[in-house]
Design a protein around this motif. Structure first.
Motif, PDB file in Angstrom:
ATOM      1  N   ASP A  17       7.803   2.657   1.933  1.00  0.00           N
ATOM      2  CA  ASP A  17       8.150   2.966   3.322  1.00  0.00           C
ATOM      3  C   ASP A  17       7.325   2.157   4.308  1.00  0.00           C
ATOM      4  OD1 ASP A  17       9.933   4.890   2.416  1.00  0.00           O
ATOM      5  OD2 ASP A  17       8.360   6.413   2.302  1.00  0.00           O
ATOM      6  N   GLU A  18       6.080   1.881   3.948  1.00  0.00           N
ATOM      7  CA  GLU A  18       5.164   1.261   4.906  1.00  0.00           C
ATOM      8  C   GLU A  18       5.043  -0.243   4.730  1.00  0.00           C
ATOM      9  OE1 GLU A  18       3.143   2.928   7.301  1.00  0.00           O
ATOM     10  OE2 GLU A  18       4.612   4.499   6.875  1.00  0.00           O
ATOM     11  N   GLY A  19       5.416  -0.732   3.550  1.00  0.00           N
ATOM     12  CA  GLY A  19       5.049  -2.113   3.232  1.00  0.00           C
ATOM     13  C   GLY A  19       6.201  -2.995   2.812  1.00  0.00           C
ATOM     14  N   TRP A  20       7.385  -2.786   3.362  1.00  0.00           N
ATOM     15  CA  TRP A  20       8.527  -3.606   2.950  1.00  0.00           C
ATOM     16  C   TRP A  20       8.665  -4.857   3.796  1.00  0.00           C
ATOM     17  CZ3 TRP A  20      11.564  -4.227   7.115  1.00  0.00           C
ATOM     18  CH2 TRP A  20      11.448  -3.253   8.117  1.00  0.00           C
ATOM     19  N   ALA A  21       8.031  -4.898   4.956  1.00  0.00           N
ATOM     20  CA  ALA A  21       8.268  -6.025   5.880  1.00  0.00           C
ATOM     21  C   ALA A  21       7.443  -7.249   5.463  1.00  0.00           C
ATOM     22  CB  ALA A  21       7.937  -5.619   7.301  1.00  0.00           C
ATOM     23  N   ASP A  22       7.708  -8.348   6.120  1.00  0.00           N
ATOM     24  CA  ASP A  22       7.032  -9.608   5.822  1.00  0.00           C
ATOM     25  C   ASP A  22       5.644  -9.603   6.468  1.00  0.00           C
ATOM     26  OD1 ASP A  22       6.131 -12.193   5.621  1.00  0.00           O
ATOM     27  OD2 ASP A  22       8.054 -13.108   6.162  1.00  0.00           O
ATOM     28  N   PRO A  23       4.584  -9.646   5.656  1.00  0.00           N
ATOM     29  CA  PRO A  23       3.235  -9.588   6.229  1.00  0.00           C
ATOM     30  C   PRO A  23       2.867 -10.818   7.051  1.00  0.00           C
ATOM     31  CG  PRO A  23       3.139  -9.863   3.829  1.00  0.00           C
ATOM     32  CD  PRO A  23       4.576  -9.636   4.184  1.00  0.00           C
ATOM     33  N   ALA A  24       3.712 -11.847   7.012  1.00  0.00           N
ATOM     34  CA  ALA A  24       3.432 -13.031   7.823  1.00  0.00           C
ATOM     35  C   ALA A  24       3.961 -12.871   9.250  1.00  0.00           C
ATOM     36  CB  ALA A  24       4.051 -14.267   7.171  1.00  0.00           C
ATOM     37  N   ARG A  25       4.719 -11.810   9.508  1.00  0.00           N
ATOM     38  CA  ARG A  25       5.307 -11.627  10.843  1.00  0.00           C
ATOM     39  C   ARG A  25       4.342 -10.898  11.767  1.00  0.00           C
ATOM     40  NH1 ARG A  25       9.289 -15.350  11.030  1.00  0.00           N
ATOM     41  NH2 ARG A  25      10.507 -15.218   9.125  1.00  0.00           N
ATOM     42  N   LEU A  26       4.530 -11.139  13.057  1.00  0.00           N
ATOM     43  CA  LEU A  26       3.568 -10.621  14.021  1.00  0.00           C
ATOM     44  C   LEU A  26       3.975  -9.278  14.604  1.00  0.00           C
ATOM     45  CD1 LEU A  26       2.782 -13.977  15.843  1.00  0.00           C
ATOM     46  CD2 LEU A  26       1.493 -12.863  14.013  1.00  0.00           C
ATOM     47  N   TYR A  27       5.202  -8.843  14.362  1.00  0.00           N
ATOM     48  CA  TYR A  27       5.626  -7.560  14.948  1.00  0.00           C
ATOM     49  C   TYR A  27       5.038  -6.400  14.155  1.00  0.00           C
ATOM     50  CZ  TYR A  27       9.320  -8.839  11.566  1.00  0.00           C
ATOM     51  OH  TYR A  27      10.014  -9.274  10.464  1.00  0.00           O
ATOM     52  N   ARG A  28       5.250  -5.199  14.708  1.00  0.00           N
ATOM     53  CA  ARG A  28       4.656  -3.976  14.182  1.00  0.00           C
ATOM     54  C   ARG A  28       4.770  -3.821  12.662  1.00  0.00           C
ATOM     55  NH1 ARG A  28       5.518   0.959  18.098  1.00  0.00           N
ATOM     56  NH2 ARG A  28       5.495  -0.942  19.358  1.00  0.00           N
ATOM     57  N   GLU A  29       6.013  -3.931  12.132  1.00  0.00           N
ATOM     58  CA  GLU A  29       6.224  -3.705  10.705  1.00  0.00           C
ATOM     59  C   GLU A  29       5.478  -4.760   9.888  1.00  0.00           C
ATOM     60  OE1 GLU A  29       8.580  -4.045  12.963  1.00  0.00           O
ATOM     61  OE2 GLU A  29       9.846  -2.266  12.974  1.00  0.00           O
ATOM     62  N   GLY A  30       5.439  -5.995  10.408  1.00  0.00           N
ATOM     63  CA  GLY A  30       4.734  -7.065   9.720  1.00  0.00           C
ATOM     64  C   GLY A  30       3.228  -6.844   9.732  1.00  0.00           C
TER      65      GLY A  30
END
Lengths: 469, 469
Positions: free
Chosen positions: A25-38
């Motif tokens: 739930d918390e870690g599906w987004a791209d960690p290289a992105r600057l938005y909240r989920e990243g």
């Protein structure tokens, strides 16, 4: 069911499961992105790296997450060798490294350092294999098939002295503790310590020359291309921390169970060789081989009896060759069983295994007619004759034609006829099964017969044995 | 929060989550093992392969699971090129392929096929790039930054005619349907279709020459070394099936929302260029660029306003160069925004985005002083003068020194001074920001000024513009 094959894959640790589900739930987004989920994903990734680095004993920026232990080893060998390509293309490995290391080292000029009968490298021999053109040396922390610990710290010191980086395959030992010594690179695999599959570790110490050989990619310091497997990484790190917290107590408990297996199996089952080091070993692994036993039949008998184990016998692998580890140790590969106990294994399960094993082995031996081998348990009185008794040839003594017959048949046929030649007489076994090369000399050692040697034959090879007892 | 960056990573589909959690219990063992837990894992792996192959439109034995889409592309390029090494070392790619393809193709003799301003390859030009020594051609099914669909079936036919295998990067389109045409290799990535990270697909059609370049490994037909990431594979296959069931309805719905964004953004925000193909496009992706806008500031403004989007602007990437896709299309890279809508995006969220965007763009423009550019929205009356007005030089007209200033400053400074030269007069902008090479000509096209060309300068380059209006 008792699952005794944790050296292949461990069931998911409860902590790993919990962490994985939360990270979905918390870690599906791209960690290289600057938005909240990243940013949230990045925080999870950084925390996992910190935790894993602490468990390994390295700096977080020295550690990359890879898709598997195998990929970590492949990248480590290729990257370290390329980083030192000006030095040369020579790579030193132990003869009992995991196939992932041996395959990755195959394109190089490779020296395989032999091991003793217990599977252990002599650090002086390892050091002597280093040359001026050695780009890399590789030594596992512990063997995956027999559990023998390797002298990593001594090897690392020798490598450091020679200016050669040492890669440690720590896949089997990382659950139990960090690898000591001044190594340069290290690889690990999360599903061996109760983490999920899909996560390996590659550690490259600062100051180690390293040139990644995969296509360029900005993730994981350029050492592991592709989108990070973040939920699994989070679970892997959590699991490593959890198993380490239990490691000391569990190591002592499992080691006692392994000692019990090592002591009891030869008492309960005739013609068994327990292999690997009795003291310098992983706490949870024990391997033994049973004469006159077909490995696949044994595994399937144990499976039916409720025990999941693995084997280095040739007949249970797709390659039809016995495990290169058993081969390098020069020990019997017939009827080979590796028991690797998961954390939490109950003593009663081990007792149940010990109570079951003799019957299963006896059944398998009866299937292949091995129960009529003179000297085998419950054998009838030796008759001095056998269906397979062969012709005698000048100089070759009695000849047994086992061509086209698979392990353990050649050894069974040898055992059946050895009584037919006089003391000092020869038996020649013709076999095209690769396992015979290992198992006939091993049988001779166990039976105190003399192994004279092998020579090429029209098909396969001719193995010559002199009767001594 | 509205997450509009599904082209980077999709949140886990509920079906994938369910399948993953179930497979953690059932599928942790080694599928290569013969005991109960291994056989159970093997069944799960086989079922996942069947399901994925059906969704892709290939035979199960043509499909391997890899650790990521990136790794699938890397293996595909290396394996296919090596399989045809006797033919030659020439590789054809479109100029807008994913960087994983471009990086994997970098060691070869590569021809980049240009695209039009909407990001689309001309199939005749692609076909003309094939040579007798072409080992491999690569064409994405749809572009990852602007959503433009590529003429894969036509390219595949041309390749088949020339005896060249075509690799299709289907990462962005596989959620919507199989890739039509007679392609030879295909790659996909599960976390783009709501599967977990850690799973890619590599399809190699029967009859395609393929020589894996990773070290030998028996798993996944020798095309993806390392222990299978089974729970994630099971979830990936389940998710692909689930999104496909919803694909037709969801494509129509999202496509209408994208049409709305394409139509409204230029009405709501001054000086915007919507890029990519208006019709031949993915249903859920739309990209636009905003003149005089710093991309990172825009993304962070949108993030604060509750919208997660990505950008191909140079100032938001670590490489400080604008997206190679926007560059190949020759469109503005300043203030670039990619909106990619996840399945289930509500129309109200899109309306909220359209209501928010103008204010955020205006704020960012005000921060860089771009709101005082003549011709910009809300600009003050043109004064014919600016702080940055430069010297005039013979032959160069007015010279604007933007050295050391990052995108979008060089274009803002150009816009501020263009009114100071007479019609037909020249302005020369000195800039060492790579983005200027793209954005100054793009500005000229949008503003109907004449872009004369660039020449090397002591630092960076000199971009020459003739005032036409």
């Amino acid at each position: 069911m008792s699952y005794f094959d944790v050296a292949s894959a461990a069931p998911l640790h409860p902590v790993a499961r919990q962490a994985l589900v939360a990270a979905l739930d918390e870690g599906w987004a791209d960690p290289a992105r600057l938005y909240r989920e990243g940013r949230r994903a990045r925080l999870l990734l950084d925390a996992a790296r910190d935790a894993a680095a602490e468990a390994v004993g390295c700096r977080p920026d020295e550690l990359s997450f890879t898709p598997s232990g195998t990929r970590a080893l492949h990248s480590a060998v290729a990257g370290a060798a390329a980083g030192r390509r000006r030095t040369g293309r020579h790579v030193v490995v132990s003869a009992v490294e995991h196939s992932a290391v041996l395959h990755a080292a195959a394109p190089y000029d490779t020296t395989e350092v032999a091991v003793d009968r217990r599977g252990r490298v002599d650090p002086a021999v390892f050091a002597a294999a280093l040359r001026p053109d050695t780009a890399l040396a590789c030594l596992q922390s512990a063997n995956h098939e027999v559990g023998t610990l390797q002298p990593v710290a001594e090897a690392a010191a020798a490598c450091r002295g020679a200016g050669v980086p040492l890669l440690v395959d720590a896949a089997q030992s990382l659950a139990w503790g960090p690898v000591s010594g001044d190594w340069s690179l290290l690889a690990g695999s999360a599903h061996k310590w109760g983490g999920p599959p899909g996560v390996g570790l590659l550690v490259v110490r600062k100051g180690t020359r390293f040139a990644p050989q995969e296509p360029a990619d900005e993730r994981e310091s350029g050492r592991a291309p592709g989108f990070e497997n973040l939920p699994a990484i989070v679970a892997a790190a959590a699991s490593l921390r959890a198993v380490r917290a239990e490691a000391a107590a569990e190591a002592a408990r499992l080691s006692a169970l392994v000692d019990r297996i090592r002591a009891r199996v030869p008492q309960l089952v005739p013609d068994v060789e327990v292999v690997g080091h009795e003291r310098l070993r992983l706490p949870h692994v024990v391997t033994f081989s049973c004469l006159y036993v077909d490995g696949e039949a044994l595994l399937s008998g144990l499976d039916r009896a409720g025990f999941s184990v693995s084997s280095g016998s040739s007949c249970t692998s797709s390659t039809l060759t016995p495990s290169h580890v058993l081969k390098a140790m020069g020990v019997l590969s017939e009827g080979n069983v590796r028991v690797s106990l998961p954390p939490g294994t109950a003593a009663e399960d081990v007792e149940r295994f010990l109570a079951t094993l003799p019957r299963v082995v006896a059944d398998v031996r009866a299937q292949t007619g091995a129960d009529t081998v003179p000297g085998a348990a419950n054998e009838p009185a030796a008759t001095g004759s056998s269906d397979d008794a062969g012709a005698t040839e000048p100089g070759a003594g009695l000849v047994v034609d086992s061509l086209g017959k698979r392990c353990p048949i050649p050894v069974i046929e040898l055992a059946k006829v050895i009584g037919e030649v006089p003391l000092g007489g020869l038996v020649t076994v013709l076999s095209d099964d690769e396992a015979a090369r290992l198992d006939i000399p091993a049988w001779c050692a166990m039976r105190e017969q003399e192994y004279v040697g092998e020579r090429p034959a029209e098909r396969g090879a001719a193995y010559v044995v002199r009767r001594r007892v």
